[in-house]
Enzyme design. Structure first.
Site, mmCIF file in Angstrom:
data_model
loop_
_atom_site.group_PDB
_atom_site.id
_atom_site.type_symbol
_atom_site.label_atom_id
_atom_site.label_comp_id
_atom_site.label_asym_id
_atom_site.label_seq_id
_atom_site.Cartn_x
_atom_site.Cartn_y
_atom_site.Cartn_z
ATOM 1 N N ASP A 56 -30.331 133.874 -10.679
ATOM 2 C CA ASP A 56 -29.224 132.932 -10.487
ATOM 3 C C ASP A 56 -28.146 133.570 -9.615
ATOM 4 O OD1 ASP A 56 -30.235 130.773 -11.936
ATOM 5 O OD2 ASP A 56 -29.589 131.643 -13.833
ATOM 6 N N GLY A 57 -27.939 134.882 -9.786
ATOM 7 C CA GLY A 57 -26.952 135.607 -8.985
ATOM 8 C C GLY A 57 -27.297 135.540 -7.502
ATOM 9 N N ARG A 158 -0.150 132.310 -22.106
ATOM 10 C CA ARG A 158 0.023 133.770 -22.057
ATOM 11 C C ARG A 158 -1.264 134.402 -22.535
ATOM 12 N NH1 ARG A 158 4.840 131.774 -23.542
ATOM 13 N NH2 ARG A 158 6.723 132.617 -22.568
ATOM 14 N N ASP A 160 -4.942 136.883 -20.995
ATOM 15 C CA ASP A 160 -5.608 137.635 -19.927
ATOM 16 C C ASP A 160 -5.871 136.778 -18.693
ATOM 17 O OD1 ASP A 160 -5.618 139.791 -21.556
ATOM 18 O OD2 ASP A 160 -7.803 139.918 -21.816
ATOM 19 N N THR A 171 -22.911 127.577 -18.343
ATOM 20 C CA THR A 171 -23.761 128.506 -19.098
ATOM 21 C C THR A 171 -23.550 129.960 -18.659
ATOM 22 O OG1 THR A 171 -25.477 127.887 -17.507
ATOM 23 C CG2 THR A 171 -25.617 126.900 -19.702
ATOM 24 N N TYR A 173 -20.259 132.656 -17.243
ATOM 25 C CA TYR A 173 -19.079 133.317 -17.844
ATOM 26 C C TYR A 173 -18.406 132.399 -18.870
ATOM 27 C CZ TYR A 173 -14.934 136.428 -17.640
ATOM 28 O OH TYR A 173 -13.917 137.293 -17.916
ATOM 29 N N ASN A 174 -18.294 131.120 -18.531
ATOM 30 C CA ASN A 174 -17.665 130.148 -19.427
ATOM 31 C C ASN A 174 -18.231 130.200 -20.840
ATOM 32 O OD1 ASN A 174 -16.267 127.454 -20.071
ATOM 33 N ND2 ASN A 174 -18.427 126.958 -20.383
ATOM 34 N N LYS A 175 -19.549 130.341 -20.941
ATOM 35 C CA LYS A 175 -20.178 130.359 -22.260
ATOM 36 C C LYS A 175 -19.803 131.632 -23.010
ATOM 37 C CE LYS A 175 -24.383 129.674 -24.844
ATOM 38 N NZ LYS A 175 -24.182 130.904 -25.635
ATOM 39 N N SER A 176 -19.757 132.747 -22.283
ATOM 40 C CA SER A 176 -19.354 134.009 -22.933
ATOM 41 C C SER A 176 -17.932 133.923 -23.473
ATOM 42 C CB SER A 176 -19.418 135.171 -21.947
ATOM 43 O OG SER A 176 -20.674 135.251 -21.350
HETATM 44 P P1 NAP Z 1 -24.234 139.746 -12.792
HETATM 45 O O1 NAP Z 1 -23.153 140.462 -13.532
HETATM 46 O O2 NAP Z 1 -25.301 140.496 -12.081
HETATM 47 O O3 NAP Z 1 -24.976 138.692 -13.745
HETATM 48 C C1 NAP Z 1 -24.390 137.960 -14.731
HETATM 49 C C2 NAP Z 1 -25.474 137.226 -15.520
HETATM 50 O O4 NAP Z 1 -25.155 135.839 -15.488
HETATM 51 C C3 NAP Z 1 -26.914 137.351 -14.992
HETATM 52 O O5 NAP Z 1 -27.775 137.441 -16.094
HETATM 53 C C4 NAP Z 1 -27.102 136.047 -14.245
HETATM 54 O O6 NAP Z 1 -28.443 135.643 -14.166
HETATM 55 C C5 NAP Z 1 -26.333 135.112 -15.140
HETATM 56 N N1 NAP Z 1 -25.912 133.845 -14.540
HETATM 57 C C6 NAP Z 1 -25.402 133.595 -13.316
HETATM 58 N N2 NAP Z 1 -25.118 132.298 -13.182
HETATM 59 C C7 NAP Z 1 -25.459 131.696 -14.356
HETATM 60 C C8 NAP Z 1 -25.417 130.366 -14.833
HETATM 61 N N3 NAP Z 1 -24.933 129.370 -14.082
HETATM 62 N N4 NAP Z 1 -25.850 130.116 -16.092
HETATM 63 C C9 NAP Z 1 -26.332 131.113 -16.861
HETATM 64 N N5 NAP Z 1 -26.405 132.397 -16.472
HETATM 65 C C10 NAP Z 1 -25.960 132.672 -15.230
HETATM 66 O O7 NAP Z 1 -23.486 138.810 -11.723
HETATM 67 P P2 NAP Z 1 -24.123 137.809 -10.697
HETATM 68 O O8 NAP Z 1 -25.596 137.749 -10.890
HETATM 69 O O9 NAP Z 1 -23.570 138.107 -9.365
HETATM 70 O O10 NAP Z 1 -23.509 136.432 -11.221
HETATM 71 C C11 NAP Z 1 -22.139 136.155 -11.177
HETATM 72 C C12 NAP Z 1 -21.846 135.329 -12.389
HETATM 73 O O11 NAP Z 1 -21.881 136.160 -13.529
HETATM 74 C C13 NAP Z 1 -20.486 134.698 -12.427
HETATM 75 O O12 NAP Z 1 -20.425 133.516 -11.695
HETATM 76 C C14 NAP Z 1 -20.299 134.488 -13.925
HETATM 77 O O13 NAP Z 1 -20.786 133.207 -14.361
HETATM 78 C C15 NAP Z 1 -21.167 135.539 -14.567
HETATM 79 N N6 NAP Z 1 -20.308 136.492 -15.257
HETATM 80 C C16 NAP Z 1 -20.392 136.555 -16.597
HETATM 81 C C17 NAP Z 1 -19.536 137.360 -17.312
HETATM 82 C C18 NAP Z 1 -19.649 137.380 -18.787
HETATM 83 O O14 NAP Z 1 -20.492 136.644 -19.310
HETATM 84 N N7 NAP Z 1 -18.822 138.143 -19.466
HETATM 85 C C19 NAP Z 1 -18.582 138.142 -16.666
HETATM 86 C C20 NAP Z 1 -18.529 138.074 -15.297
HETATM 87 C C21 NAP Z 1 -19.402 137.229 -14.587
HETATM 88 P P3 NAP Z 1 -29.526 136.324 -13.197
HETATM 89 O O15 NAP Z 1 -29.971 137.549 -13.903
HETATM 90 O O16 NAP Z 1 -30.583 135.289 -13.095
HETATM 91 O O17 NAP Z 1 -28.863 136.642 -11.873
HETATM 92 MN MN MN Z 2 -27.536 138.750 -11.268
#
Ligand code: NAP
Ligand code: MN
Length: 278
Positions: A56-57, A158, A160, A171, A173-176
């Site tokens: 997805d990334g 107020r 983060d 699904t 970051y929003n979900k986390s």
């Molecule tokens: P990453 O840190 O390498 O991966 C974050 C994880 O989120 C990977 O497992 C990725 O899946 C998964 N993911 C991405 N889009 C998703 C979606 N729409 N629904 C469910 N899972 C999803 O970062 P990245 O791959 O560049 O992705 C950036 C995204 O990471 C951001 O847009 C944000 O949604 C998410 N994120 C999450 C957190 C958190 O949960 N605390 C914090 C920062 C960012 P793949 O393994 O298939 O790539």
């Molecule tokens: Mn990824």
């Protein structure tokens, strides 16, 4: 599902893969299949179809590479791991993908994306689009901002930070952050708090809010300082932010429609619950 205008010219295909060995293998197989097929033309410039290979990334990166071409481009995601949210094919289904692209009539499925406008105190405006979400945070001290929803001064936040996500981003970051999972056909945005301070002095709603297509969200910082913005997988910092506006973009992201369809709820189950059935 809608159709794009299909002419007799070859379909221009861009193949983009991450650095994983498995992704490169899938890319070579696709290159070999389309190289000598006169119905296809491999080109990273002005493609009709973008095939993203990775996760997805990787699809997020492909989206940003071609976000200026949203009117004409359709995406296809191949996942070289588990089942993803933006990926209709797994790496072992490449033959099926080739077959489906050869039979393709231009059918597409489209989902909403987020538009962000950051206005700085000097009047400079920065606009961006997000496929998953955009967050605003103040790292060095508590972020203090007013949250205005459709011109109603809703709360003083107020904490983060704040996340605004799309339905398909719900699904991620929003979900986390404790936000709800939204079906991607719903045209709405979701505002989710990141560690708000809630006590007898400071008050926010606390739960995440689902905002319809017609409504706009505005965030007005109440303290000077450096604000950190994430837009999907990118991060930018701005000083002297006057306000930030969020709404659904007039454009959508389109995917090549597949003859089979993995239910969204199947994907949610696969990603977060797993195989247990008792
Ligand atoms: P990453 O840190 O390498 O991966 C974050 C994880 O989120 C990977 O497992 C990725 O899946 C998964 N993911 C991405 N889009 C998703 C979606 N729409 N629904 C469910 N899972 C999803 O970062 P990245 O791959 O560049 O992705 C950036 C995204 O990471 C951001 O847009 C944000 O949604 C998410 N994120 C999450 C957190 C958190 O949960 N605390 C914090 C920062 C960012 P793949 O393994 O298939 O790539
Ligand atoms: Mn990824």
């Amino acid at each position: 599902m809608t159709q794009t205008n299909i002419t007799d010219r070859p379909t221009r295909v861009a193949i983009i893969a991450n650095g994983k060995y498995q992704s490169k293998r899938v890319a070579s197989k696709l290159f070999a299949a389309f190289k000598d097929d006169r119905n296809f033309y491999l080109s990273k410039k002005d493609p009709d179809v973008v095939i993203s290979i990775g996760g997805d990334g990787m699809l997020l990166s492909a989206f940003h590479m071609y976000e200026k071409n949203l009117d004409t481009v359709r995406f296809v995601g191949v996942h070289t791991g588990h089942l993803g949210f933006y990926t209709d094919y797994r790496d072992f289904e490449v033959d099926k993908l080739i077959e489906n692209l050869r039979a393709d009539k231009g059918d597409k499925v489209s989902y909403p994306i987020l538009k962000i406008k950051i206005t700085l105190e000097n009047g400079q405006e920065v606009t961006a689009r997000a496929l998953n979400e955009s967050t605003i945070k103040r790292i060095e001290k508590t972020m203090v901002t007013d949250v205005i929803i459709n011109h109603v001064k809703f709360e003083r936040f107020r904490g983060d930070g704040i996340s605004i996500s799309t339905p398909t981003g719900s699904t991620g970051y929003n979900k986390s952050l404790g936000g709800a999972v939204l079906h991607p056909t719903m045209e709405a945005l979701q505002l989710t708090e990141i560690s708000s301070i809630n006590n007898r002095v400071y008050r926010t709603l606390g739960s995440s809010i689902i905002i319809p297509k017609k409504d706009k969200i505005e965030i007005v910082p109440k303290r000077q300082g450096i604000y950190t913005f994430s837009i999907d997988n990118k991060t930018i910092h701005y000083k002297n932010v006057a306000k930030v506006e969020y709404c659904l973009d007039s454009k959508k992201i389109s995917f090549v429609a597949t003859p089979f369809h993995t239910s969204f709820w199947e994907r949610v189950k696969d990603a977060f619950i797993g195989g247990q059935d008792s």
